[in-house]
Each structure stands twice: as structure tokens, then as C-alpha cells.
Write an enzyme that holds these catalytic residues in place. Structure first.
Site, short mmCIF file in Angstrom:
data_model
loop_
_atom_site.label_atom_id
_atom_site.label_comp_id
_atom_site.label_asym_id
_atom_site.label_seq_id
_atom_site.Cartn_x
_atom_site.Cartn_y
_atom_site.Cartn_z
N SER A 1 1.18 -1.10 -0.22
CA SER A 1 0.01 0.12 0.31
C SER A 1 1.21 1.78 -0.11
O SER A 1 2.20 0.55 0.51
CB SER A 1 -1.06 0.11 1.44
N LYS A 2 0.52 1.80 -0.36
CA LYS A 2 1.21 3.80 -0.46
C LYS A 2 1.17 4.15 0.74
O LYS A 2 2.16 5.16 0.58
CB LYS A 2 0.45 4.38 -1.62
N ARG A 3 0.88 4.14 1.68
CA ARG A 3 1.17 4.27 3.02
C ARG A 3 2.68 3.94 3.41
O ARG A 3 2.96 5.43 4.03
CB ARG A 3 -0.25 4.07 3.75
#
Ligand code: GLU
Length: 495
Positions: free
Chosen positions: A252-254
Site C-alpha cells: 500500500s502506498k502508505r
């Protein structure tokens, strides 16, 4: 039989490394057998799909050298290759499923469905459509359709028993029909859902091997049933293990940059990115970790795909990139690539207007512009004025900035400017206090060329990554805090 594979991205955001990963395996299988690799755009979600996202996906796959034989840009004998242009094709098959009693019109409103869900949940059951419209009389259905009553078309699902999904890598997977919902095949707007479109397209495009992420395993029974209803032969199905964050959660980009453009902008080599994606799911017979796309194709063997959850580790990718640079690039080639990357005239002409007023001699240019070439600027928490705003406040501001930046579609100076003006107003803080931490996040320094122009030049991927990095430097945001911030942010957007 000619091997035909396809990758089918939905153009709803930045080009994802997962799309490149699937494309790579599709390409290898097709090339190895002298077959064809198809790029299909799954844009049936009209509200979320954009032409910009589609263009970015094509561009980034091309940068990686993962070239397709048929696709929306180059056409081919099985086109069109954009699902939004195939609406009429799906309609025929939906009608056929209805006519043959394998699908039915459902007139239930959102409220009815909501009530149904709540009741089922209160009884401790899994929420699913209860089939009530399946029992409407043909005369009633006819009358309601004639009155243009909004409806969807759902597929029928066996009441009992189970479905066996044959996965080339995982063997037979048994899934009870009781787990499967009466999937909507055609939405109220007449567009098919993914499940309908994917089956029709894979059949009509004569796809022989479906390679996709393991998140689709639970959808496979619906697809298999549709193949059966329509009397079509089922392609081989291969569910690849999902790429993961270092903590094993889904990439995930987080936690990890997921946009291919980020890696390009950071100065990774396409060869190394492709090599790394290959290495994540597959290994060379001799165990060598560095290999080119051509080498991977010539040695490709589906049986060498590993099912362990591959962790996308940026440090490992960096290490591999270093090997490529040192072992494969002459000084000449190095110079050519770095020129292509950023040190070219076109880029200089964008930078010069920003610094001309600020330098007297050339040697002053490097310190002023180094942040335009850097990855994450080096600074620590002391770079921020935490006397004025607490670390928590700064994290909050930067998180809101990040969400706004993630939603920004046309990335240019004026749009960035407006974004900050609006956010400053919504937060009711002085624009200076809003921009101060962003300045540090983006440039790492208190003095730099104008912020909005610099951001426009740096592009969305690097800017977002730097704001994310700044939040981490300021102590990071826990899952719980993020939930709270999400609520505040929604309230902010409503006000
Ligand atoms: N459009 C789907 C996606 O973006 C494709 C899944 C598939 O390959 O069937 O994940």
C-alpha cells in the site's frame, strides 16, 4: 494452440507496480511460447476511470519495456481493447443469460438491500442477496421493465454444493457456493460489472492463460459459473501471490511507494525494476538474482513461480539497481541515462526561470537546486519549527496536505496554489503556517526556489512521497490516529 495472455488494469489512479508485475509474467509466458500479450483497459467504473490514468499506465509499462502486441493504442484483431467501448457486446451476453434463466433482473432499491444486509448481520449470517427478485413472475418483470424501472441483472448461484477452482499454481481450491453472492452482472446504467466483462472479454479475445493477483481467487467461482452458463471453455487460471509491505500487509502506498512513476522519477533503471519484479515472484534455475527481461523470457517456467508472499523491499531494489549500474553500464551509457533522466536541456530550461533571480554566479546554482534532483531530502525533526506548531499539529497539517495532493488530478502550478489557498481557508490557519512545514517537506531547506513551481516541476510522485516522509520524520501517524484524522478531514471537506 497459441498462448494469449492479458493484463487488464483499471485506469483509476497512478500506474501501480502490481500492474507491471502482472504484465511481466503475462509477457514472459506469451513470449516464451511465441504467443501474444494483450493490454486491455477495464474502465467500466466510469466515475473513477480517467484518460490521464490510462495514458500514464501505458507510458509507464512502455518505459519498463513491457510491450504489448494488442491494446487500445495500437489496436489489434480482437478490439476494441477498452471496455467502455464494448458495452453493446456485453449487453448481448447478459440478455442471453437472462433468456436462458441463468440471470435475472433485480429491482431492489439501495434501502431494501441495506435492510436485508442489516437483518442478515443481526442474525449472524453473511450478508448476501437473498434472491427475492429471482421469484418475480415473468409478467411482472416485463411490466416493470416496460415502465423503465431501475434494475440490475444478477447471476444465479447454486443453492448448495461447492465449486472447484483449478489454479495452475495452487492446485484445486474448493469454495462453497454458500460463500458466493448473486453477483450483479449489469449495473443500473447498463454497464457490465468487472465479473461479466472479464469473462466475456477473456473468451472473445481468446485468452488462454489468465494471470492475475490472488485477491481474485474468491471471484473465480462466479467466473467459472459464467463460463459454464455460456458454454465456453475456461482458460488456465494462475493467481499470483500479492506484493506485500515489509510488515506482510498488502502493498500500500502508505507504507511503500506503489506508483511506477515514483521509481522512474527517483532514478531507478527500468531494467532493474523489471528484474526486481521478476525476482519477487520467480527465480532463475541457477539462483542468479540479476537477470534481464530477455533472460527471464528464455528461462521462463510457470513452475518456478513461488507462492510465498513477496515483500517489496525498496532497499533490495536499490541494491539491485546499483548492480545494474556498475556491472552493465559503461561510463558512456551511464552518462546517456542520467542525461535522459534529468540532466537534459529541457529540464534545465524549466529550472532556470526559478533560479535566475536568485543566483549571481553559476556555482550558486547547485545548492539551490539540489532538492530537485534528490530523492528524500536529508533533514530531521529539528528542521521544523515545533515551537510554533506541535509535532502533532504538523503531522495533521501534512496528512491533510497529502490527501489533497493525492486527489489532485492536473498537476500544475496554479492548481497547486489553489489547493493550498483552499486548504488554508478550510483549516482556518494562516497560509504561512500551512506552507512552512510543506516547504521543509519538499525542499528540506528553509531557502529554496518558489514552492509551487518547484512542486510542479518535481511532479506528484516525488512530492507526495516527500510529504509522507516528513510525516514519518515527525513521528508518523498510527492507524488509530489516521482513523481520527480521516474523520476530521471528511468534516473539513463538508464545511
Ligand atoms: N481490472 C482488474 C484489476 O485491475 C483485473 C483483474 C483481472 O486480471 O482479472 O485488478
Amino acid at each position: 494452440m497459441k498462448v494469449r495472455t492479458r493484463v487488464a488494469p483499471s485506469p483509476t489512479g497512478d500506474p501501480h507496480v502490481g500492474t507491471a508485475y502482472m504484465s511481466l509474467f503475462c509477457l514472459c509466458l506469451a513470449r516464451q511460447h511465441g504467443g501474444e500479450f494483450v493490454l486491455r483497459i477495464e474502465d467500466t467504473d466510469a466515475a473513477r476511470s480517467t484518460p490521464e490514468s490510462e495514458a500514464a499506465i501505458l507510458e509507464s509499462l512502455r518505459w519498463l519495456g513491457l510491450e504489448w502486441d494488442e491494446g487500445p493504442d495500437i489496436g489489434g484483431p480482437y478490439g476494441p481493447y477498452r471496455q467502455s467501448e464494448r458495452k453493446d457486446i456485453y449487453g448481448q451476453y447478459v440478455q442471453r443469460l437472462v433468456d436462458e434463466g441463468n440471470a435475472f433482473h433485480c429491482f431492489c432499491s439501495a434501502e431494501t438491500l441495506d435492510e436485508m444486509r442489516k437483518e442478515q448481520m443481526s442474525r449472524g449470517e453473511t450478508a448476501r442477496y437473498d434472491g427475492r427478485c429471482m421469484h418475480l413472475s415473468p409478467a411482472e418483470v416485463k411490466a416493470r421493465l416496460a415502465a423503465s424501472e431501475p434494475n440490475v441483472v444478477r447471476m444465479k448461484i447454486p443453492a448448495e454444493g461447492s465449486c472447484i477452482v483449478h489454479d495452475r499454481l495452487r492446485g484445486d481450491i474448493e469454495i462453497d457456493w454458500s460463500q458466493i453472492d448473486m453477483q450483479v452482472l449489469q449495473k443500473t446504467d447498463g454497464f457490465p460489472t468487472y465479473h461479466m466483462a472479464v469473462v466475456v472479454d477473456d473468451h472473445l479475445m481468446e485468452i488462454t492463460h489468465i494471470i492475475r493477483g490472488e485477491e481474485w481467487i474468491n471471484s473465480a467461482p462466479k467466473h467459472l459459473l459464467l463460463y459454464q452458463y455460456l458454454g465456453w471453455e475456461v482458460p488456465e487460471i494462475i493467481h499470483m501471490p500479492l506484493l506485500r509491505n515489509p510488515d506482510k500487509s498488502k502493498l500500500s502506498k502508505r507504507k511503500n511507494p506503489t506508483s511506477i512513476n515514483f521509481y522512474r522519477r527517483m532514478g531507478f533503471l527500468p531494467e532493474a525494476v523489471v528484474n526486481y519484479l521478476g525476482m519477487l515472484g520467480w527465480s532463475m534455475p541457477d539462483g542468479e538474482e540479476k537477470f534481464s527481461l530477455d533472460t527471464m523470457i528464455s528461462h521462463f517456467d510457470l513452475n518456478r513461480i513461488s507462492l510465498g508472499g513477496p515483500v517489496f523491499d525498496v532497499d533490495k531494489l536499490k541494491w539491485l539497481n546499483g548492480r545494474w549500474l556498475r556491472e552493465e553500464f559503461s561510463d558512456e551509457a551511464f552518462a546517456d541515462r542520467i542525461t535522459d533522466w534529468a540532466l537534459n536541456r529541457e529540464n534545465l530550461l524549466k529550472v532556470i526561470p526559478l533560479i535566475k533571480e536568485r543566483v549571481d554566479i553559476f556555482s550558486e546554482m547547485a545548492p539551490l537546486t539540489s532538492f530537485l534532483l534528490e530523492g528524500m531530502p536529508a533533514y530531521d525533526v529539528s528542521a521544523f519549527n515545533t515551537k510554533k506548531q506541535s509535532e502533532e499539529d504538523l503531522r495533521r497539517i501534512l496528512q491533510f496536505v497529502l490527501w489533497r495532493l493525492e486527489a489532485l488530478r492536473d498537476w500544475h502550478r496554479d492548481a497547486i496554489n489553489n489547493l493550498f489557498m483552499e486548504l488554508g481557508e478550510a483549516l482556518d490557519i494562516k497560509i504561512r503556517d500551512l506552507l512552512a512545514p510543506v516547504f521543509i517537506a519538499i525542499s528540506g531547506k528553509p531557502v529554496a526556489p518558489p514552492l509551487f513551481d518547484s512542486m510542479a516541476l518535481l511532479g506528484p510522485d516525488i512530492c507526495r512521497a516527500r510529504v509522507r516522509h516528513a510525516i514519518e520524520v515527525l513521528g508518523g501517524v498510527s492507524k488509530k490516529q489516521l482513523k481520527k484524522l480521516e474523520k476530521d478531514y471528511e468534516a473539513l471537506n463538508r464545511s
